[in-house]
Design a protein around this motif. Structure first.
Motif, mmCIF file in Angstrom:
data_model
loop_
_atom_site.group_PDB
_atom_site.id
_atom_site.type_symbol
_atom_site.label_atom_id
_atom_site.label_comp_id
_atom_site.label_asym_id
_atom_site.label_seq_id
_atom_site.Cartn_x
_atom_site.Cartn_y
_atom_site.Cartn_z
ATOM 1 N N GLU A 1 21.077 -3.523 -20.263
ATOM 2 C CA GLU A 1 22.266 -2.672 -20.370
ATOM 3 C C GLU A 1 23.548 -3.422 -20.101
ATOM 4 O OE1 GLU A 1 21.190 0.327 -17.605
ATOM 5 O OE2 GLU A 1 19.982 1.437 -19.065
ATOM 6 N N LYS A 2 23.446 -4.483 -19.278
ATOM 7 C CA LYS A 2 24.678 -5.138 -18.865
ATOM 8 C C LYS A 2 24.965 -6.424 -19.638
ATOM 9 C CE LYS A 2 23.244 -3.549 -14.395
ATOM 10 N NZ LYS A 2 22.513 -4.043 -13.246
ATOM 11 N N ILE A 3 23.912 -7.001 -20.246
ATOM 12 C CA ILE A 3 24.141 -8.279 -20.925
ATOM 13 C C ILE A 3 23.490 -8.272 -22.307
ATOM 14 C CG2 ILE A 3 24.453 -9.946 -19.059
ATOM 15 C CD1 ILE A 3 21.483 -10.257 -18.986
ATOM 16 N N VAL A 4 23.917 -9.223 -23.122
ATOM 17 C CA VAL A 4 23.290 -9.368 -24.443
ATOM 18 C C VAL A 4 22.302 -10.528 -24.349
ATOM 19 C CG1 VAL A 4 23.683 -9.801 -26.892
ATOM 20 C CG2 VAL A 4 25.434 -8.644 -25.516
ATOM 21 N N PRO A 5 21.017 -10.212 -24.451
ATOM 22 C CA PRO A 5 20.044 -11.291 -24.302
ATOM 23 C C PRO A 5 19.871 -12.081 -25.594
ATOM 24 C CG PRO A 5 18.906 -9.227 -24.674
ATOM 25 C CD PRO A 5 20.372 -8.917 -24.720
ATOM 26 N N LYS A 6 19.208 -13.212 -25.457
ATOM 27 C CA LYS A 6 18.772 -13.944 -26.647
ATOM 28 C C LYS A 6 17.289 -13.654 -26.793
ATOM 29 C CE LYS A 6 22.008 -17.708 -25.726
ATOM 30 N NZ LYS A 6 22.941 -17.653 -26.855
ATOM 31 N N LEU A 7 16.832 -13.641 -28.005
ATOM 32 C CA LEU A 7 15.432 -13.287 -28.249
ATOM 33 C C LEU A 7 14.647 -14.519 -28.682
ATOM 34 C CD1 LEU A 7 13.796 -10.636 -28.270
ATOM 35 C CD2 LEU A 7 14.128 -10.612 -30.748
ATOM 36 N N LEU A 8 13.509 -14.759 -28.018
ATOM 37 C CA LEU A 8 12.626 -15.853 -28.436
ATOM 38 C C LEU A 8 11.331 -15.228 -28.941
ATOM 39 C CD1 LEU A 8 13.030 -18.353 -25.430
ATOM 40 C CD2 LEU A 8 14.097 -18.528 -27.683
ATOM 41 N N HIS A 9 11.016 -15.464 -30.187
ATOM 42 C CA HIS A 9 9.804 -14.896 -30.760
ATOM 43 C C HIS A 9 8.736 -15.992 -30.806
ATOM 44 C CE1 HIS A 9 7.372 -12.119 -33.032
ATOM 45 N NE2 HIS A 9 7.120 -13.092 -33.909
ATOM 46 N N VAL A 10 7.641 -15.748 -30.105
ATOM 47 C CA VAL A 10 6.570 -16.752 -30.016
ATOM 48 C C VAL A 10 5.385 -16.289 -30.845
ATOM 49 C CG1 VAL A 10 5.053 -18.042 -28.462
ATOM 50 C CG2 VAL A 10 7.303 -17.336 -27.675
ATOM 51 N N ALA A 11 5.083 -17.010 -31.912
ATOM 52 C CA ALA A 11 3.935 -16.653 -32.759
ATOM 53 C C ALA A 11 3.564 -17.820 -33.666
ATOM 54 C CB ALA A 11 4.270 -15.441 -33.619
ATOM 55 N N ASN A 12 2.286 -17.888 -33.999
ATOM 56 C CA ASN A 12 1.767 -18.908 -34.936
ATOM 57 C C ASN A 12 2.193 -20.335 -34.590
ATOM 58 O OD1 ASN A 12 0.735 -16.722 -36.415
ATOM 59 N ND2 ASN A 12 2.708 -16.519 -37.491
ATOM 60 N N GLY A 13 2.151 -20.673 -33.338
ATOM 61 C CA GLY A 13 2.459 -22.041 -32.927
ATOM 62 C C GLY A 13 3.934 -22.391 -32.955
ATOM 63 N N ARG A 14 4.796 -21.395 -33.195
ATOM 64 C CA ARG A 14 6.245 -21.649 -33.277
ATOM 65 C C ARG A 14 6.998 -20.771 -32.290
ATOM 66 N NH1 ARG A 14 7.257 -25.984 -36.347
ATOM 67 N NH2 ARG A 14 5.503 -26.250 -37.742
ATOM 68 N N VAL A 15 8.187 -21.224 -31.923
ATOM 69 C CA VAL A 15 9.070 -20.380 -31.119
ATOM 70 C C VAL A 15 10.401 -20.299 -31.870
ATOM 71 C CG1 VAL A 15 10.226 -20.079 -28.900
ATOM 72 C CG2 VAL A 15 7.990 -21.188 -28.976
ATOM 73 N N LYS A 16 10.784 -19.067 -32.245
ATOM 74 C CA LYS A 16 12.023 -18.934 -33.032
ATOM 75 C C LYS A 16 13.045 -18.124 -32.236
ATOM 76 C CE LYS A 16 9.884 -19.280 -37.523
ATOM 77 N NZ LYS A 16 8.977 -18.491 -38.322
ATOM 78 N N GLU A 17 14.261 -18.633 -32.243
ATOM 79 C CA GLU A 17 15.320 -17.877 -31.571
ATOM 80 C C GLU A 17 15.890 -16.872 -32.573
ATOM 81 O OE1 GLU A 17 17.862 -20.315 -29.129
ATOM 82 O OE2 GLU A 17 19.336 -18.702 -28.999
ATOM 83 N N ARG A 18 15.963 -15.635 -32.151
ATOM 84 C CA ARG A 18 16.459 -14.603 -33.062
ATOM 85 C C ARG A 18 17.613 -13.856 -32.423
ATOM 86 N NH1 ARG A 18 10.859 -11.851 -35.204
ATOM 87 N NH2 ARG A 18 10.214 -13.582 -36.541
ATOM 88 N N GLU A 19 18.332 -13.189 -33.268
ATOM 89 C CA GLU A 19 19.443 -12.367 -32.771
ATOM 90 C C GLU A 19 18.876 -11.135 -32.105
ATOM 91 O OE1 GLU A 19 22.784 -12.849 -32.569
ATOM 92 O OE2 GLU A 19 22.162 -14.880 -33.124
ATOM 93 N N TRP A 20 19.517 -10.696 -31.067
ATOM 94 C CA TRP A 20 19.088 -9.491 -30.361
ATOM 95 C C TRP A 20 19.490 -8.267 -31.172
ATOM 96 C CZ3 TRP A 20 16.241 -6.952 -27.235
ATOM 97 C CH2 TRP A 20 16.681 -5.768 -26.630
ATOM 98 N N ASN A 21 18.479 -7.457 -31.441
ATOM 99 C CA ASN A 21 18.752 -6.228 -32.184
ATOM 100 C C ASN A 21 18.217 -5.064 -31.365
ATOM 101 O OD1 ASN A 21 19.101 -4.199 -33.982
ATOM 102 N ND2 ASN A 21 17.743 -5.045 -35.562
ATOM 103 N N PRO A 22 19.103 -4.353 -30.671
ATOM 104 C CA PRO A 22 18.653 -3.331 -29.730
ATOM 105 C C PRO A 22 18.016 -2.109 -30.387
ATOM 106 C CG PRO A 22 21.056 -3.370 -29.865
ATOM 107 C CD PRO A 22 20.580 -4.456 -30.736
ATOM 108 N N VAL A 23 18.059 -2.008 -31.696
ATOM 109 C CA VAL A 23 17.512 -0.792 -32.331
ATOM 110 C C VAL A 23 15.985 -0.801 -32.275
ATOM 111 C CG1 VAL A 23 17.450 0.619 -34.430
ATOM 112 C CG2 VAL A 23 19.473 -0.751 -33.860
#
Lengths: 264, 228
Positions: free
Chosen positions: B206-228
């Motif tokens: 609620e107070k901050i905008v996080p960064k999203l790390l998606h971990v799957a299939n041997g990779r880690v991808k940084e994604r935009e935070w989408n609160p929906v």
């Protein structure tokens, strides 16, 4: 008191087989299916002990300390191998640490007993050094096996707790201290219990043997006391070294627990 | 403002002994004072990523830097005190609440830290809605949800720079989860700590905008935070 032992003739020995016949009949009557095992067991007892008798007769004539020590080393090697087979562990190799801890502690205790306490001259006289060494190895081998089994099992089952401590800044020694203590205790308790029960619950075999061989019971008990404390000492030292060295192998230089659950 | 890099993961590959590769050549940069949410399928390596960062595991290839130095160059107990990893399953020792909270202070590498007094401990318990609990109670009698909060508090007493939380709210009800999540956010906002949280739950800071790390299939991808 009779000073020499009454010899058992071969015929009398054969008569002893009657006891096996009694056991065999019981097995047949109740369909225990133990006859075959009884037969092999009896044959092996005869063969193994006669062989041992001849080997000991030969050994006691040895007058070369390097040969006596080689035999002692071989006995420990065999005991370490037995432990290696008994403790089912595939992820880490612990044969050498176990061998070295046994070698160091058992030699030290055997030496003190023959050279200082009993005062045998020379200290390596095979008639004393080999049987005493054998008793130490036989008894402490079980203790080390029990302690190692406990150590490896607990390092796996308490993995979460150990890693929790590592995560909070513990080094691997601090993180596994409880486990080490439990393993040491598990290994040492049987020989301490034996000290509690000796003479009340059972008369030790070695002492019985000495008395049958014509020794004064008061001398026999002194030997027995030495044997008991010697076994406790060897068990404590051997278990401590083995558990410390093997624990070392269970962690990496980065203080990471190397044992994986369910991958024994 | 340029944010300082806390963790630099470069070309890291990792596999457990005798298992298939979990990560292949992953590279990520974690910035000071940022809040990272980690998601991805079960068994995808989310926890393993955290274990690599606090060096409970070593990469099979590649390098991880902490404040510019290889993590392998730090004394591991000290490194783990600065990069705190709180396990998913809360773990306590057989003892009272006080002993458990003060456990880290019994370790040699933490001897330089001032041991908190009972007053401070009680305040912390209260902040995490554990005010009904006394320091002399046995830790074993707590519920899993209470233990999870206790372990969180115990970790915070070490004042880590980087906090890795493995499903910190998995056993908590909505209200308690909110407390833990808001504490994690506060750490980031007020103390400039870097926080990584693995969360299956619909965690919406609620107070901050996080960064999203998606971990799957041997990779880690940084994604935009989408609160929906």
């Amino acid at each position: 008191m009779e000073s020499s032992i009454i010899d058992i003739g071969l015929g009398q020995l054969a008569l002893g087989l009657l006891f096996i016949l009694i056991a065999g009949s019981a097995s047949l009557y109740h369909s225990l299916k133990l006859e075959k095992d009884l037969l092999t067991g009896t044959a092996r007892t005869f063969a193994q002990l006669f062989l041992l008798g001849y080997i000991l007769k030969f050994l006691f004539k040895i007058e070369d300390y390097s040969l006596v020590l080689s035999i002692f080393t071989f006995m420990i090697l065999f005991a370490a191998w037995t432990i290696y087979g008994r403790v089912k562990e595939k992820q880490i190799s612990f044969f050498l640490p176990v061998f070295f801890s046994m070698m160091l502690s058992f030699f030290f205790i055997s030496f003190i007993v023959t050279a200082v306490i009993v005062g045998v001259k020379p200290w390596w006289k095979p008639q004393y050094f080999i049987p005493l060494g054998g008793m130490i190895i036989g008894n402490s081998m079980n203790a080390i096996a029990i302690a190692l089994e406990r150590l490896l099992k607990e390092l796996r089952t308490k993995r979460y707790e150990i890693e929790m401590k590592l995560c909070l800044g513990a080094d691997y020694k601090e993180a596994s201290h409880e486990t080490l203590k439990n393993a040491m205790r598990a290994g040492m308790i049987p020989s301490i219990n034996a000290m509690m029960a000796v003479g009340i619950v059972f008369i030790p075999g070695m002492m019985t043997g000495q008395i049958l061989a014509g020794a004064d019971p008061m001398i026999a008990i002194r030997y027995q006391i030495v044997i008991m404390v010697m076994i406790v000492g060897a068990t404590a030292l051997g278990t401590l070294f083995a558990v410390l060295l093997v624990r070392n192998r269970c962690f990496s230089k980065g203080h990471q627990l190397l044992l994986r659950p369910g991958n024994r | 403002m340029i944010q300082k890099t806390v963790i630099q993961i470069s070309d890291v590959s990792f596999s457990y002994p005798g298992k298939q590769a979990l990560f292949t050549n992953i590279s990520i940069t974690l910035k000071k004072g940022c809040f990272y949410l980690i998601n991805g399928p079960s068994g995808g390596g989310k926890s393993s990523l955290l274990r690599l960062i606090n060096r409970l595991e070593d990469p099979t290839r590649g390098q991880i830097l902490f404040n510019g130095n290889p993590i392998a160059s730090y004394h591991p107990p000290l490194l783990r005190r600065h990069i705190l990893y709180i396990q998913q399953t809360p773990s306590v020792i057989d003892g009272r609440i006080r002993e458990n909270l003060l456990l880290p202070f019994t370790f040699i590498s933490n001897k330089d830290l001032a041991k908190p007094n009972d007053k401070r401990l009680l305040t912390l318990l209260k902040n995490f809605r554990l005010d009904g609990i006394r320091l002399d109670d046995h830790a074993q009698n707590l519920s899993v949800g209470q233990l999870q909060r206790l372990c969180f508090i115990r970790g915070l007493l070490l004042s880590p720079e980087l906090i890795l939380l493995d499903e910190p709210t998995s056993a908590l009800d909505d209200e308690s989860s909110r407390i833990v999540e808001s504490k994690a956010e506060e750490l980031c906002l007020t103390s400039d700590k870097t926080v990584l949280v693995i969360s299956h739950r619909k965690f919406k800071p609620e107070k901050i905008v996080p960064k999203l790390l998606h971990v799957a299939n041997g990779r880690v991808k940084e994604r935009e935070w989408n609160p929906v």
